[in-house]
Write a protein that holds these residues in place. Structure first.
Motif, PDB file in Angstrom:
ATOM      1  N   ASP A 107       0.827  -1.203   0.000  1.00 55.82           N
ATOM      2  CA  ASP A 107       0.000   0.000   0.000  1.00 55.82           C
ATOM      3  C   ASP A 107       0.869   1.264   0.000  1.00 55.82           C
ATOM      4  OD1 ASP A 107      -2.483   1.204  -0.018  1.00 55.82           O
ATOM      5  OD2 ASP A 107      -2.842   0.961   2.131  1.00 55.82           O
ATOM      6  N   LEU A 108       1.901   1.258   0.850  1.00 55.45           N
ATOM      7  CA  LEU A 108       2.778   2.430   0.954  1.00 55.45           C
ATOM      8  C   LEU A 108       3.641   2.597  -0.302  1.00 55.45           C
ATOM      9  CD1 LEU A 108       3.889   2.040   4.676  1.00 55.45           C
ATOM     10  CD2 LEU A 108       2.373   3.800   3.747  1.00 55.45           C
ATOM     11  N   ALA A 109       4.109   1.475  -0.863  1.00 60.45           N
ATOM     12  CA  ALA A 109       4.914   1.550  -2.085  1.00 60.45           C
ATOM     13  C   ALA A 109       4.095   2.144  -3.224  1.00 60.45           C
ATOM     14  CB  ALA A 109       5.425   0.164  -2.456  1.00 60.45           C
ATOM     15  N   ARG A 110       2.827   1.739  -3.296  1.00 58.66           N
ATOM     16  CA  ARG A 110       1.941   2.311  -4.314  1.00 58.66           C
ATOM     17  C   ARG A 110       1.729   3.801  -4.070  1.00 58.66           C
ATOM     18  NH1 ARG A 110      -2.096   5.302  -3.377  1.00 58.66           N
ATOM     19  NH2 ARG A 110      -2.581   3.904  -1.638  1.00 58.66           N
ATOM     20  N   ARG A 111       1.480   4.180  -2.808  1.00 54.83           N
ATOM     21  CA  ARG A 111       1.224   5.592  -2.516  1.00 54.83           C
ATOM     22  C   ARG A 111       2.417   6.465  -2.896  1.00 54.83           C
ATOM     23  NH1 ARG A 111      -0.210   7.623   3.525  1.00 54.83           N
ATOM     24  NH2 ARG A 111       2.009   7.154   3.833  1.00 54.83           N
ATOM     25  N   LEU A 112       3.612   5.966  -2.662  1.00 53.77           N
ATOM     26  CA  LEU A 112       4.812   6.720  -3.014  1.00 53.77           C
ATOM     27  C   LEU A 112       4.821   7.049  -4.500  1.00 53.77           C
ATOM     28  CD1 LEU A 112       7.576   7.821  -2.020  1.00 53.77           C
ATOM     29  CD2 LEU A 112       8.539   5.597  -2.644  1.00 53.77           C
ATOM     30  N   LEU A 113       4.515   6.050  -5.335  1.00 51.32           N
ATOM     31  CA  LEU A 113       4.470   6.276  -6.778  1.00 51.32           C
ATOM     32  C   LEU A 113       3.302   7.174  -7.167  1.00 51.32           C
ATOM     33  CD1 LEU A 113       5.239   2.935  -8.655  1.00 51.32           C
ATOM     34  CD2 LEU A 113       6.693   4.921  -8.346  1.00 51.32           C
ATOM     35  N   HIS A 114       2.164   6.910  -6.547  1.00 54.45           N
ATOM     36  CA  HIS A 114       0.944   7.626  -6.910  1.00 54.45           C
ATOM     37  C   HIS A 114       1.048   9.122  -6.615  1.00 54.45           C
ATOM     38  CE1 HIS A 114      -3.296   5.689  -7.520  1.00 54.45           C
ATOM     39  NE2 HIS A 114      -2.902   6.365  -8.574  1.00 54.45           N
ATOM     40  N   THR A 115       1.730   9.470  -5.550  1.00 52.56           N
ATOM     41  CA  THR A 115       1.801  10.878  -5.149  1.00 52.56           C
ATOM     42  C   THR A 115       3.006  11.599  -5.734  1.00 52.56           C
ATOM     43  OG1 THR A 115       2.935  10.235  -3.093  1.00 52.56           O
ATOM     44  CG2 THR A 115       0.542  10.481  -3.009  1.00 52.56           C
ATOM     45  N   GLN A 116       4.123  10.894  -5.903  1.00 49.71           N
ATOM     46  CA  GLN A 116       5.338  11.544  -6.400  1.00 49.71           C
ATOM     47  C   GLN A 116       5.551  11.363  -7.898  1.00 49.71           C
ATOM     48  OE1 GLN A 116       8.888  10.825  -4.103  1.00 49.71           O
ATOM     49  NE2 GLN A 116       7.807  10.865  -2.157  1.00 49.71           N
ATOM     50  N   GLY A 117       4.983  10.320  -8.466  1.00 44.75           N
ATOM     51  CA  GLY A 117       5.147  10.089  -9.894  1.00 44.75           C
ATOM     52  C   GLY A 117       6.602   9.917 -10.285  1.00 44.75           C
ATOM     53  N   ALA A 118       6.973  10.498 -11.404  1.00 43.82           N
ATOM     54  CA  ALA A 118       8.338  10.370 -11.916  1.00 43.82           C
ATOM     55  C   ALA A 118       9.369  10.948 -10.951  1.00 43.82           C
ATOM     56  CB  ALA A 118       8.454  11.049 -13.276  1.00 43.82           C
ATOM     57  N   ASP A 119       8.965  11.915 -10.134  1.00 41.69           N
ATOM     58  CA  ASP A 119       9.910  12.525  -9.192  1.00 41.69           C
ATOM     59  C   ASP A 119      10.455  11.518  -8.183  1.00 41.69           C
ATOM     60  OD1 ASP A 119       9.544  14.952 -10.412  1.00 41.69           O
ATOM     61  OD2 ASP A 119       8.101  15.704  -8.939  1.00 41.69           O
ATOM     62  N   ALA A 120       9.733  10.421  -7.961  1.00 40.99           N
ATOM     63  CA  ALA A 120      10.200   9.413  -7.009  1.00 40.99           C
ATOM     64  C   ALA A 120      11.521   8.797  -7.439  1.00 40.99           C
ATOM     65  CB  ALA A 120       9.137   8.314  -6.855  1.00 40.99           C
ATOM     66  N   PHE A 121      11.833   8.873  -8.742  1.00 36.05           N
ATOM     67  CA  PHE A 121      13.027   8.214  -9.265  1.00 36.05           C
ATOM     68  C   PHE A 121      14.196   9.173  -9.481  1.00 36.05           C
ATOM     69  CE2 PHE A 121       9.346   5.776 -10.558  1.00 36.05           C
ATOM     70  CZ  PHE A 121       9.700   4.482 -10.187  1.00 36.05           C
ATOM     71  N   THR A 122      14.006  10.450  -9.198  1.00 32.15           N
ATOM     72  CA  THR A 122      15.034  11.442  -9.506  1.00 32.15           C
ATOM     73  C   THR A 122      16.359  11.135  -8.812  1.00 32.15           C
ATOM     74  OG1 THR A 122      13.354  13.149  -9.815  1.00 32.15           O
ATOM     75  CG2 THR A 122      15.612  13.885  -9.421  1.00 32.15           C
ATOM     76  N   ALA A 123      16.314  10.901  -7.505  1.00 31.28           N
ATOM     77  CA  ALA A 123      17.553  10.661  -6.752  1.00 31.28           C
ATOM     78  C   ALA A 123      18.224   9.371  -7.184  1.00 31.28           C
ATOM     79  CB  ALA A 123      17.250  10.635  -5.251  1.00 31.28           C
ATOM     80  N   GLY A 124      17.448   8.310  -7.369  1.00 31.76           N
ATOM     81  CA  GLY A 124      18.023   7.035  -7.765  1.00 31.76           C
ATOM     82  C   GLY A 124      18.663   7.087  -9.138  1.00 31.76           C
ATOM     83  N   LEU A 125      17.993   7.738 -10.092  1.00 34.70           N
ATOM     84  CA  LEU A 125      18.564   7.860 -11.430  1.00 34.70           C
ATOM     85  C   LEU A 125      19.820   8.718 -11.424  1.00 34.70           C
ATOM     86  CD1 LEU A 125      15.309   8.240 -13.552  1.00 34.70           C
ATOM     87  CD2 LEU A 125      16.948   6.344 -13.648  1.00 34.70           C
ATOM     88  N   ALA A 126      19.848   9.747 -10.584  1.00 33.44           N
ATOM     89  CA  ALA A 126      21.057  10.577 -10.470  1.00 33.44           C
ATOM     90  C   ALA A 126      22.210   9.748  -9.909  1.00 33.44           C
ATOM     91  CB  ALA A 126      20.783  11.783  -9.577  1.00 33.44           C
ATOM     92  N   ALA A 127      21.905   8.861  -8.973  1.00 33.87           N
ATOM     93  CA  ALA A 127      22.949   8.028  -8.369  1.00 33.87           C
ATOM     94  C   ALA A 127      23.545   7.071  -9.390  1.00 33.87           C
ATOM     95  CB  ALA A 127      22.369   7.248  -7.186  1.00 33.87           C
ATOM     96  N   VAL A 128      22.692   6.391 -10.149  1.00 31.15           N
ATOM     97  CA  VAL A 128      23.219   5.428 -11.112  1.00 31.15           C
ATOM     98  C   VAL A 128      23.914   6.137 -12.265  1.00 31.15           C
ATOM     99  CG1 VAL A 128      21.150   5.180 -12.557  1.00 31.15           C
ATOM    100  CG2 VAL A 128      22.685   3.243 -12.248  1.00 31.15           C
ATOM    101  N   ALA A 129      23.459   7.347 -12.620  1.00 27.09           N
ATOM    102  CA  ALA A 129      24.139   8.111 -13.668  1.00 27.09           C
ATOM    103  C   ALA A 129      25.541   8.505 -13.214  1.00 27.09           C
ATOM    104  CB  ALA A 129      23.325   9.350 -14.032  1.00 27.09           C
ATOM    105  N   ALA A 130      25.669   8.887 -11.952  1.00 27.47           N
ATOM    106  CA  ALA A 130      26.986   9.234 -11.416  1.00 27.47           C
ATOM    107  C   ALA A 130      27.893   8.008 -11.402  1.00 27.47           C
ATOM    108  CB  ALA A 130      26.836   9.796 -10.004  1.00 27.47           C
TER     109      ALA A 130
END
Length: 554
Positions: free
Chosen positions: A274-297
């Motif tokens: 339920d919480l994992a879904r809410r994170l995606l539902h409320t943040q959308g693409a922004d939820a992945f910003t930090a993770g994508l920046a980390a793997v890009a680095a």
């Protein structure tokens, strides 16, 4: 004001339950963790979980007859993942794969087309269903030799050859994050009125950011299983099954789910979904910003370390290398698959070197290490991995693993003298065969005649030496066990031409490279020796060291 998407019905209900501090006259027996409150050795975080570890009491709904908070949570999940209907799974993607197969193959003898390099749960589902199976040969990435999905031509040919099939099941992406566009495959199935089933265990995040591949549902799949705990933010064993369209019997699917899952599902586990879904539902693409920046680095830093290579599909402008190029067009950016270009360190040895420096990879094979980034990864994580790799170079890590000629750290030579084998048990370059095709076929015919005479189950894929076959003949799976007086253990170095009597499942990733009844080819014997000498962990085998293999008696 809280919007509908910001609700987490199950998690909110558990919070209310904890705050009430009522007296428990229901299971579980630990009574909200109270029994352990005086035990200092029990971690506080475990006690916190126990305080919301409830059962189907008032207000908590029923996973298998949802009418309240679970129904609402699943409807929110369907909205988030763009499904017609979503089901929470408390037994991981395994539960979803079993339920899908038991739904599509509702009657023993029903036929299913299945990608050969699939997770063991799919094989177990086929056994439970008593299904007939046509295995489809996967394509291979020419650069890495890794198995991907079957080609569209192979799928179309098999669909034409077996119109009685009830559907097609494929895995996308694979454990390494490799994949391709599923839309043409879905179209090929739907032209014949058949459902496409997708084990998308490693792609729960797909479709939620422009830099991520399109999801299986968006490509037209009818039933999709996702491990929400793998690439998103649920607890381990938390997964979801998504369906769309009318090609699946949803009433039967619900029945199958209630059969193969616990009648006492974990509410903390469902709350995490339920919480994992809410994170995606409320943040959308922004939820992945930090993770994508980390793997890009990490990728930028890795480019400054020429000793280590990175798995990736053909780049624009690079010449294609046959049909396999079309089978690997997409790479999950969160899966950084690295290898030692010098060959001094095997994947297993590189994993141990990273772990010694505080970096714990997802998995390794003979050549590669899989570093798994997610939406929870940080730049500190990327820097730690780069620091570890720099130290491995600077400190001259002692070479380990299989050397040329099959020797490991001075041990006796084995069968290996050539290229590494890929994760599905195939090699891109054919070594000299110990047996001719005629000899192997004679050996297989003899073994089959002996085993079939007993009327006991016999499961076989096509001969591994006959790689020109794009798909197998129909094979009947059964849950009936193999009689022990029909099998014997032999050294893996002597297994070429024999018929396996057990599964060999390197774990991770949990993809069987041998099934009971499958002929052991020269290539496969090579791979078994590699795994034995490298100390790989395998499930399904009687000899966990993999020095011997259980085979049918001749």
């Amino acid at each position: 004001m809280t919007t509908h998407r910001e609700r987490a019905p199950i998690a909110d209900a558990l919070d209310r339950y904890r705050e009430r501090k009522g007296t428990s006259f229901h299971v579980p027996g630990h009574k909200n963790g109270r029994i352990y409150e005086s035990h200092s050795q029990v971690a506080g975080m475990l006690l916190d979980a126990m305080r919301v570890d409830v059962t189907e009491i008032s207000e908590m709904d029923d996973l298998f007859q949802p009418e309240g908070i679970i129904q609402e949570a699943q409807e929110l999940a369907a909205d988030c993942f763009c499904a017609d209907e979503s089901f929470f799974l408390v037994g991981g993607s395994t539960a979803g794969n079993l339920a899908l197969i038991l739904t599509v193959c509702a009657t023993p003898g029903d036929m299913l087309l299945v990608q050969r390099n699939v997770h063991k749960s799919i094989l177990n589902g086929l056994k439970l269903a008593g299904a007939r199976v046509v295995f489809l040969r996967p394509e291979f990435d020419q650069h890495s030799g890794l198995a991907i999905a079957p080609s569209l031509n192979t799928i179309r040919s098999a669909l034409d050859a077996y119109p009685e099939a009830k559907g097609l099941m494929v895995t996308m992406p694979n454990y390494y994050g490799m994949g391709s566009d599923l839309r043409p495959i879905a179209e090929a199935c739907h032209e014949r009125g058949l459902p496409l089933l997708v084990d998308e265990a490693h792609g729960a995040h797909y479709g939620h950011h422009p830099e991520l591949p399109r999801s299986a549902l968006a490509c037209g799949a009818d039933g999709v299983v996702q491990s929400t705990h793998k690439m998103l933010a649920a607890m381990t064993m938390g997964a979801m099954l998504h369906v769309q369209g009318d090609r699946l019997d949803r009433g039967l699917l619900r029945q199958r789910l209630s059969m193969i899952q616990s009648s006492s599902p974990s509410y903390p586990l469902m709350a995490s979904l339920d919480l994992a879904r809410r994170l995606l539902h409320t943040q959308g693409a922004d939820a992945f910003t930090a993770g994508l920046a980390a793997v890009a680095a990490f990728r930028r830093g890795l480019a400054q370390l020429p000793r280590f290579g990175l798995l990736q599909p053909l780049q624009p402008g690079e010449p294609a290398a046959g049909p396999a190029a079309a089978a690997y067009t997409r790479q999950d950016p969160f899966k950084a698959v690295i290898y030692d270009r010098t060959g001094a360190l095997s994947g297993y040895a590189l994993q141990r070197a990273l772990e010694a420096r505080g970096c714990v990879p997802e998995m390794s094979d003979e050549q590669r290490v899989v570093l798994l980034f997610t939406l929870g990864s940080t730049l500190d994580d990327a820097n730690h991995a780069l620091w570890a790799l720099m130290h491995i170079v600077e400190q001259g890590e002692e070479p380990e693993g299989i050397r040329s000629g099959g020797e490991k750290d001075g041990s006796e030579a084995g069968l290996i003298n050539g290229p590494y084998l890929n994760q599905a048990g195939y090699t891109m370059f054919k070594p000299v065969e110990l047996l001719s095709n005629e000899d192997v076929e004679t050996s297989l015919d003899r073994s089959l005649s002996q085993t079939q005479a007993t009327d006991e189950p016999h499961v076989s894929t096509w001969n591994n030496l006959q790689e020109e076959n794009p798909y197998s003949s129909p094979i009947t799976f059964s849950i009936q066990p193999i009689s022990q007086d029909r099998v014997e253990p032999i050294a893996v170095t002597e297994s070429t031409g024999r018929v396996a009597a057990e599964m060999v499942i390197p774990y991770p990733p949990g993809i069987p490279i041998l099934y009971p009844g499958e002929l052991v080819s020269y290539d496969m014997a090579e791979r078994l020796v590699v795994l034995h000498q490298a100390g790989a962990k395998c499930q399904g085998v009687n000899d966990t060291t993999l020095a011997t293999l259980l085979v049918f008696k001749q």
